[in-house]
Motif scaffolding. Structure first.
Motif, short mmCIF file in Angstrom:
data_model
loop_
_atom_site.label_atom_id
_atom_site.label_comp_id
_atom_site.label_asym_id
_atom_site.label_seq_id
_atom_site.Cartn_x
_atom_site.Cartn_y
_atom_site.Cartn_z
N ASP A 23 1.02 -0.97 0.29
CA ASP A 23 0.03 0.07 0.18
C ASP A 23 0.30 1.30 -0.02
O ASP A 23 0.44 2.71 -0.95
CB ASP A 23 -0.86 -0.09 1.19
CG ASP A 23 -2.01 -1.37 1.15
OD1 ASP A 23 -2.34 -1.72 -0.14
OD2 ASP A 23 -2.35 -1.34 2.09
N ASP A 24 1.96 0.65 0.97
CA ASP A 24 3.36 2.42 1.01
C ASP A 24 4.11 2.23 -0.43
O ASP A 24 4.46 3.67 -0.50
CB ASP A 24 3.82 2.36 2.23
CG ASP A 24 5.09 1.44 2.01
OD1 ASP A 24 4.64 0.01 1.51
OD2 ASP A 24 5.46 1.10 2.88
N ALA A 25 3.50 1.37 -1.39
CA ALA A 25 5.10 1.71 -2.48
C ALA A 25 4.22 2.71 -3.61
O ALA A 25 2.68 2.24 -3.68
CB ALA A 25 5.22 0.26 -2.82
N ALA A 26 5.75 3.23 -4.20
CA ALA A 26 5.19 3.63 -5.47
C ALA A 26 4.51 3.18 -6.83
O ALA A 26 4.66 2.19 -6.48
CB ALA A 26 6.09 5.11 -6.41
N PRO A 27 3.04 4.16 -8.03
CA PRO A 27 3.01 2.69 -8.02
C PRO A 27 3.76 2.29 -9.63
O PRO A 27 4.22 3.06 -9.27
CB PRO A 27 1.75 3.68 -8.88
CG PRO A 27 2.24 5.30 -9.01
CD PRO A 27 2.58 4.88 -7.35
N LEU A 28 3.42 0.94 -9.99
CA LEU A 28 4.25 1.11 -11.28
C LEU A 28 4.49 2.02 -12.54
O LEU A 28 3.11 2.23 -12.41
CB LEU A 28 4.21 -0.24 -11.07
CG LEU A 28 4.80 -0.88 -10.44
CD1 LEU A 28 3.45 -2.59 -10.75
CD2 LEU A 28 6.15 -1.37 -10.49
#
Length: 196
Positions: A23-28
């Protein structure tokens, strides 16, 4: 439980590069096709030297051997004839023109260079002991490079064997007068090379 491996360790072993999106990762990043406007805006930006693919201006070398060899031959044949105290001579052919010429783009700056070796055929007429003689031979120009034309030298090889030593020396001295016009033509070549 010393030998037991946790489930998290087993699943992440040697796969650090595989990205598990949380949830905390930047979108691809999503790829998108370039539009005509995108292409036009890239072309209108300041252009880099060299090839289109080399926008950063990193190292790129272009071989200019064919153009350089042809141009050197063309320029040296145009030297024409010289009149000396005892005769006259002319360059009839560039029989050897070996070397390399190149254009290098590095850090978005253009640099040129060359290294060549030449042999020029000559013919001429000299008055030797009150007799007109046709003399043929070669003028060799040992290896020379970009920016070193002030050190240019020529060596004369006469084809005529039945001449006295002093006559050969005089003819050789006369032919060394070709050094200045040859140097001027090679300086012209350097300028044209810089403009490529």
């Amino acid at each position: 439980m010393e030998g037991a491996v946790s489930e998290k360790q087993a699943s992440s072993s040697y796969t650090y590069w595989v990205r598990e999106a949380g949830d905390d990762a930047a979108p691809l990043p999503v790829p998108r096709k370039l539009t005509q406007d995108d292409l036009l805006s890239q072309q209108s930006q300041t252009s880099a030297l060299g090839s289109v693919w080399n926008k950063a201006g990193t190292w790129e070398e272009k071989n200019l051997n064919k153009w350089a060899s042809n141009r050197i031959k063309e320029l040296l044949i145009s030297v024409g004839s010289l009149v000396f105290s005892g005769g006259k001579g002319e360059i009839t052919e560039v029989s050897k023109c070996s070397g390399d010429a190149f254009l290098v783009t590095v850090r978005n700056k253009k640099r040129v260079g060359y290294t060549y070796e030449l042999t020029l055929k000559f013919k001429g007429e000299w008055i030797i002991r009150e007799e007109k003689k046709m003399i043929k031979g070669h003028v060799d120009i040992p290896e020379f490079s970009f920016g070193e034309l002030d050190d240019l030298q020529i060596e004369v090889r006469l084809g005529e064997e039945d001449l006295l030593h002093q006559d050969k020396l005089q003819i050789s001295q006369d032919l060394k007068q070709f050094l200045q016009p040859v140097r001027e033509k090679l300086l012209q070549f350097e300028e044209e090379l810089k403009d490529r």
